[in-house]
Write a protein that holds these residues in place. Structure first.
Motif, PDB file in Angstrom:
ATOM      1  N   MET A 135     -14.737  16.364  24.470  1.00 18.47           N
ATOM      2  CA  MET A 135     -13.362  15.972  24.578  1.00 18.47           C
ATOM      3  C   MET A 135     -12.824  16.679  23.201  1.00 18.47           C
ATOM      4  SD  MET A 135     -11.855  12.337  23.496  1.00 18.47           S
ATOM      5  CE  MET A 135     -12.445  12.587  21.886  1.00 18.47           C
ATOM      6  N   PRO A 136     -11.629  17.259  23.521  1.00 22.12           N
ATOM      7  CA  PRO A 136     -10.700  17.706  22.302  1.00 22.12           C
ATOM      8  C   PRO A 136     -10.620  16.851  21.020  1.00 22.12           C
ATOM      9  CG  PRO A 136      -9.621  18.153  24.346  1.00 22.12           C
ATOM     10  CD  PRO A 136     -10.852  17.272  24.679  1.00 22.12           C
ATOM     11  N   GLU A 137     -10.988  17.147  19.733  1.00 22.74           N
ATOM     12  CA  GLU A 137     -10.801  16.234  18.889  1.00 22.74           C
ATOM     13  C   GLU A 137      -9.382  15.590  18.670  1.00 22.74           C
ATOM     14  OE1 GLU A 137     -11.828  18.209  15.231  1.00 22.74           O
ATOM     15  OE2 GLU A 137     -14.041  18.826  15.943  1.00 22.74           O
ATOM     16  N   GLU A 138      -8.461  16.502  18.935  1.00 23.36           N
ATOM     17  CA  GLU A 138      -6.892  15.819  18.834  1.00 23.36           C
ATOM     18  C   GLU A 138      -6.695  14.668  19.775  1.00 23.36           C
ATOM     19  OE1 GLU A 138      -6.826  19.814  21.349  1.00 23.36           O
ATOM     20  OE2 GLU A 138      -7.797  19.041  19.596  1.00 23.36           O
ATOM     21  N   SER A 139      -7.486  14.449  20.738  1.00 24.39           N
ATOM     22  CA  SER A 139      -7.276  13.460  21.808  1.00 24.39           C
ATOM     23  C   SER A 139      -8.076  12.189  21.416  1.00 24.39           C
ATOM     24  CB  SER A 139      -7.809  13.980  23.183  1.00 24.39           C
ATOM     25  OG  SER A 139      -7.115  15.197  23.508  1.00 24.39           O
ATOM     26  N   VAL A 164     -16.317   7.989  31.351  1.00 27.30           N
ATOM     27  CA  VAL A 164     -16.569   7.050  30.030  1.00 27.30           C
ATOM     28  C   VAL A 164     -16.822   7.820  28.962  1.00 27.30           C
ATOM     29  CG1 VAL A 164     -17.929   5.157  28.951  1.00 27.30           C
ATOM     30  CG2 VAL A 164     -17.381   4.972  31.432  1.00 27.30           C
ATOM     31  N   LEU A 165     -16.429   7.609  27.910  1.00 25.28           N
ATOM     32  CA  LEU A 165     -16.660   8.521  26.758  1.00 25.28           C
ATOM     33  C   LEU A 165     -17.946   7.982  26.030  1.00 25.28           C
ATOM     34  CD1 LEU A 165     -13.444   9.035  24.541  1.00 25.28           C
ATOM     35  CD2 LEU A 165     -14.790  10.556  25.785  1.00 25.28           C
ATOM     36  N   ARG A 166     -18.921   9.028  25.646  1.00 28.61           N
ATOM     37  CA  ARG A 166     -19.991   8.809  24.987  1.00 28.61           C
ATOM     38  C   ARG A 166     -20.186   9.771  23.864  1.00 28.61           C
ATOM     39  NH1 ARG A 166     -25.071  10.162  28.592  1.00 28.61           N
ATOM     40  NH2 ARG A 166     -23.988  12.244  27.882  1.00 28.61           N
ATOM     41  N   GLU A 167     -20.568   9.285  22.465  1.00 23.23           N
ATOM     42  CA  GLU A 167     -20.719  10.016  21.437  1.00 23.23           C
ATOM     43  C   GLU A 167     -22.090  10.615  21.387  1.00 23.23           C
ATOM     44  OE1 GLU A 167     -19.529  10.305  16.806  1.00 23.23           O
ATOM     45  OE2 GLU A 167     -19.509   8.132  17.666  1.00 23.23           O
ATOM     46  N   ASP A 168     -22.216  11.756  21.382  1.00 22.12           N
ATOM     47  CA  ASP A 168     -23.599  12.680  21.320  1.00 22.12           C
ATOM     48  C   ASP A 168     -23.461  13.930  20.523  1.00 22.12           C
ATOM     49  OD1 ASP A 168     -26.153  13.801  21.485  1.00 22.12           O
ATOM     50  OD2 ASP A 168     -26.085  14.094  23.389  1.00 22.12           O
ATOM     51  N   VAL A 169     -23.594  13.746  19.143  1.00 21.05           N
ATOM     52  CA  VAL A 169     -22.985  14.952  18.215  1.00 21.05           C
ATOM     53  C   VAL A 169     -21.457  14.956  18.381  1.00 21.05           C
ATOM     54  CG1 VAL A 169     -23.005  17.008  17.608  1.00 21.05           C
ATOM     55  CG2 VAL A 169     -25.194  15.959  18.593  1.00 21.05           C
ATOM     56  N   GLU A 170     -20.904  15.088  19.519  1.00 21.92           N
ATOM     57  CA  GLU A 170     -19.461  15.236  19.701  1.00 21.92           C
ATOM     58  C   GLU A 170     -19.172  14.216  20.993  1.00 21.92           C
ATOM     59  OE1 GLU A 170     -18.250  19.224  20.383  1.00 21.92           O
ATOM     60  OE2 GLU A 170     -18.478  19.799  18.365  1.00 21.92           O
ATOM     61  N   TRP A 171     -17.903  13.692  20.888  1.00 18.85           N
ATOM     62  CA  TRP A 171     -17.654  12.941  22.031  1.00 18.85           C
ATOM     63  C   TRP A 171     -17.458  13.657  23.491  1.00 18.85           C
ATOM     64  CZ3 TRP A 171     -17.034   7.797  21.633  1.00 18.85           C
ATOM     65  CH2 TRP A 171     -16.815   7.198  20.291  1.00 18.85           C
ATOM     66  N   GLN A 172     -18.354  13.121  24.526  1.00 19.43           N
ATOM     67  CA  GLN A 172     -18.201  13.660  25.748  1.00 19.43           C
ATOM     68  C   GLN A 172     -17.652  12.895  26.863  1.00 19.43           C
ATOM     69  OE1 GLN A 172     -22.148  14.988  26.182  1.00 19.43           O
ATOM     70  NE2 GLN A 172     -22.258  16.226  24.325  1.00 19.43           N
ATOM     71  N   PHE A 173     -17.335  13.378  28.080  1.00 17.74           N
ATOM     72  CA  PHE A 173     -16.660  12.677  29.074  1.00 17.74           C
ATOM     73  C   PHE A 173     -18.220  12.739  30.024  1.00 17.74           C
ATOM     74  CE2 PHE A 173     -12.915  14.603  27.910  1.00 17.74           C
ATOM     75  CZ  PHE A 173     -11.964  13.536  27.653  1.00 17.74           C
ATOM     76  N   THR A 174     -18.433  11.311  30.601  1.00 19.16           N
ATOM     77  CA  THR A 174     -19.522  11.413  31.497  1.00 19.16           C
ATOM     78  C   THR A 174     -18.958  11.076  32.993  1.00 19.16           C
ATOM     79  OG1 THR A 174     -19.412   8.861  31.218  1.00 19.16           O
ATOM     80  CG2 THR A 174     -20.843  10.571  29.436  1.00 19.16           C
ATOM     81  N   GLU A 175     -20.045  11.023  33.761  1.00 17.08           N
ATOM     82  CA  GLU A 175     -20.007  10.682  35.261  1.00 17.08           C
ATOM     83  C   GLU A 175     -18.919  11.861  36.110  1.00 17.08           C
ATOM     84  OE1 GLU A 175     -18.896   6.668  35.816  1.00 17.08           O
ATOM     85  OE2 GLU A 175     -19.970   6.249  34.031  1.00 17.08           O
TER      86      GLU A 175
END
Length: 265
Positions: free
Chosen positions: A1-5, A36-47
């Motif tokens: 996910m872009p940090e600015e979002s 769903v957003l998940r944080e793993d070092v950085e925020w990531q989109f799942t599914e």
């Protein structure tokens, strides 16, 4: 996910994720996923279900569209698809990631290629170098002692013969970090150099374009890394190929070598 979002999206239970993608030989598609957003070092989109032609290394632009309350991801088609070491790419990609993320396999050759491509120094064009003296430590699975040395050397020579690797003179710094070409003042070292083999993607409707993974490869001319020169043996093999009409009678240009006919798996 872009940090600015992050401020706009953090805390949301579900997020609408739109993937706009140009399928090979087809039109542009638009698929919507509830993510769903998940944080793993950085925020990531799942599914998210990625199309099969979106391989590791393909570039995806991601943006948050506040008015529509959706995240939009887009791939960018290449003007001319390219085959990288037998893998077809139809969209813009990062050569460094493609080099790193390949599947090595369990063969001796695969373990050597893993060491060079995953553990060596990688350059922006996807090429990579590894100090050959460090190869035994990086390929312990091939065994120790004379047996391990035999398997390792055999795999290296086969990869060189097939045109996947080239030996080049380089250097290492005080920490063992490899450089190619060699850097003045550093310790000289013999390197194993990998450069991606780029080819045009055959027309899928051409019956002759169907290639088996296990096949014979005719001899071909391949560009060498900067500063490298073909060995006397390769020059001789190229001359023989010309004499037998396997190649045209053009001389081997500077900076190129000849890879003889071989069986590739």
């Amino acid at each position: 996910m872009p940090e600015e979002s992050l401020e706009a999206l953090a805390g949301r239970e579900r997020i609408s994720f739109v993937l706009e993608h140009q399928e090979p030989g087809g039109g542009r598609t638009r698929k919507v996923f509830e993510t769903v957003l998940r944080e793993d070092v950085e925020w990531q989109f799942t599914e998210i279900e990625w199309p099969g032609d979106v391989r590791a290394g393909v570039l995806v632009s991601v943006s948050w569209h506040a008015q529509k309350q959706e995240v939009v991801a887009r791939t960018t088609p290449l003007e001319e698809p390219v085959r990288v070491d037998g893998v077809d790419f139809f969209h813009e990609y990062d050569p460094k990631v493609v080099t790193r993320e390949f599947e090595a396999g369990k063969s001796n050759r695969g373990q050597v290629m893993f060491a060079v491509r995953r553990l060596g120094r990688i350059f922006p064009d996807g090429s990579a170098v590894l100090d050959e003296a460090t190869l035994p430590a990086q390929t312990k699975s091939l065994g120790r002692g004379a047996k391990g040395t035999f398997f390792r050397d055999q795999a290296v020579e086969q990869l060189i013969r097939e045109g996947y690797l080239t030996r080049v003179p380089g250097s290492v710094d005080a920490h063992g970090y490899p450089s190619y070409p060699a850097v003045e003042g550093q310790k000289e070292a013999e390197m194993l150099f990998y450069a991606p083999m780029l080819e045009e993607v055959p027309d899928p409707e051409d019956p002759d374009a169907q290639e088996r993974r296990d096949h014979w490869v005719n001899g071909f001319v391949r560009k060498l890394p900067p500063g490298a020169q073909p060995s006397e043996k390769q020059l001789e093999l190229h001359e023989r190929a010309v004499e037998s009409a396997q190649l045209d009678d053009s001389p081997l240009a500077p900076g190129y070598t000849f890879v003889k006919k071989h069986h590739r798996t």
